[in-house]
Design an enzyme around this catalytic site. Structure first.
Site, PDB file in Angstrom:
ATOM      1  N   PRO A   2       0.829  -1.210   0.000  1.00 27.31           N
ATOM      2  CA  PRO A   2       0.000   0.000   0.000  1.00 27.31           C
ATOM      3  C   PRO A   2       0.865   1.263   0.000  1.00 27.31           C
ATOM      4  CG  PRO A   2      -0.786  -1.571   1.616  1.00 27.31           C
ATOM      5  CD  PRO A   2       0.519  -2.096   1.115  1.00 27.31           C
ATOM      6  N   GLU A   3       0.512   2.202  -0.865  1.00 26.19           N
ATOM      7  CA  GLU A   3       1.230   3.473  -0.949  1.00 26.19           C
ATOM      8  C   GLU A   3       0.275   4.594  -0.523  1.00 26.19           C
ATOM      9  OE1 GLU A   3       3.367   3.753  -4.752  1.00 26.19           O
ATOM     10  OE2 GLU A   3       3.270   1.587  -4.937  1.00 26.19           O
ATOM     11  N   LYS A  68       3.566   6.233   4.608  1.00 28.00           N
ATOM     12  CA  LYS A  68       2.785   5.008   4.451  1.00 28.00           C
ATOM     13  C   LYS A  68       2.276   4.481   5.795  1.00 28.00           C
ATOM     14  CE  LYS A  68       5.543   3.622   0.439  1.00 28.00           C
ATOM     15  NZ  LYS A  68       6.527   2.636  -0.047  1.00 28.00           N
ATOM     16  N   ARG A 289      14.044  -3.348  -7.543  1.00 30.09           N
ATOM     17  CA  ARG A 289      12.595  -3.229  -7.724  1.00 30.09           C
ATOM     18  C   ARG A 289      12.262  -3.283  -9.208  1.00 30.09           C
ATOM     19  NH1 ARG A 289      10.123  -1.151  -3.151  1.00 30.09           N
ATOM     20  NH2 ARG A 289       8.260  -1.947  -4.159  1.00 30.09           N
TER      21      ARG A 289
END
Ligand SMILES: [Zn+2]
Length: 299
Positions: A2-3, A68, A289
């Site tokens: 979740p961002e 976050k 990433r």
């Protein structure tokens, strides 16, 4: 993970459902099922014992977001911090204990991604606030609300992108890492708060910038395009209830819709959607990433 838009969606939901409620009880099996050596969060049995003692009987005041992190303030001057990490999300509804685990008859709450309840608060309205976390990477801690400025859990978080962040501050923040690749720098929480893998890919696609460009190589006009894209994309995702391509669900167990609006994230080998561009989306690992971009219009 979740961002910013997903954490905002959860916080907005918590402010609706928790208003006026207090905590009757709290249960967790994190400390049983997680081999964490850290003693500063509820994955430690002793810590969980203190956590429970401090919050049972207390009333919710307000929830807010920082980066976050979800901050749930209680009326006794304590704050519960929840970092959802990879797969955590908070759910509100009716749950029952079946002797082994917590479950709900609610159709949305029994969605496969919502079934990994490792922490649950029993509420004064007879319902529950459950925390589903499939991979068990989440962090939950308690601290004095007055210590929020000094707690280690909130240190080194950069400015909030949707709190009237000026182009000048945005530029200065990026330039603290001049040799960094822009994708990595955008995701660095000490530079800008709340942006991760999905939104950094979408911002760079929108702003026509290759994710491997070094910050110092960016022109003023490119930084401005990125700044505008960042605000536009984050705001539009919040309007859509966040991104549920992976596990994320809101407090009612519902999916957000931003995954249907992706221009680039996880569109590998698909045609670029930029007007007039003939590129194909590529996936490349940058600093560990996966990054998705179009090598034709993102220069
Ligand atoms: Zn393109």
């Amino acid at each position: 993970m979740p961002e910013l838009p997903e954490v905002t969606t959860t916080v907005n939901g918590l402010n609706k459902v928790l208003k006026g409620l207090s905590i009757k009880d709290v249960w967790s099996d994190y400390y049983v099922s997680t081999a964490s050596k850290r003693t500063d969060n509820i994955k430690n049995e002793k810590y969980f014992g203190t956590f429970k003692k401090e919050i049972v009987g207390e009333k919710f005041q307000e929830a807010e977001r920082r980066g976050k992190n979800i901050l749930i303030h209680l009326t006794n001057g304590k704050t519960i911090l929840v970092h959802m990490k990879m797969t955590g999300h908070l759910l509100y509804g009716n749950y029952e204990w079946n002797g082994k685990s917590w479950s709900s008859n609610d159709k949305l709450l029994s969605d496969p991604f919502n079934k990994f309840v490792h922490l649950i608060f029993s509420l004064s309205d007879g319902r529950h606030l459950a925390f589903s976390d499939m991979r068990k990477f989440a962090k939950v801690v308690l601290f004095e609300t007055s210590a929020r400025g000094s707690t280690v859990h909130l240190e080194n978080i950069g400015p909030e992108p949707l709190d009237n962040l000026s182009l000048e501050t945005f530029t200065n923040q990026l330039e603290t890492i001049p040799k960094g690749k822009i994708k990595t720098v955008l995701m660095d929480q000490s530079v800008i708060a709340g942006i991760g893998n999905i939104y950094s890919d979408e911002i760079l696609w929108e702003a026509n910038i290759n994710p491997e460009r070094e910050v110092k190589s960016l022109m003023k006009s490119e930084i401005k395009n990125m700044w505008k894209a960042m605000i536009m994309i984050l705001e539009s995702s919040i309007k859509m209830g966040g991104d549920s391509m992976s596990d994320y669900r809101n407090v009612y167990g519902e999916k957000g819709n931003f995954q249907n609006a992706h221009k680039v994230y996880r569109r590998t080998k698909e045609k670029c959607l930029k007007k007039g561009c003939s590129g194909i989306i590529t996936r490349k690992i940058i600093a560990g990433r996966s990054s998705h971009y179009c090598s034709v219009h993102q220069q």
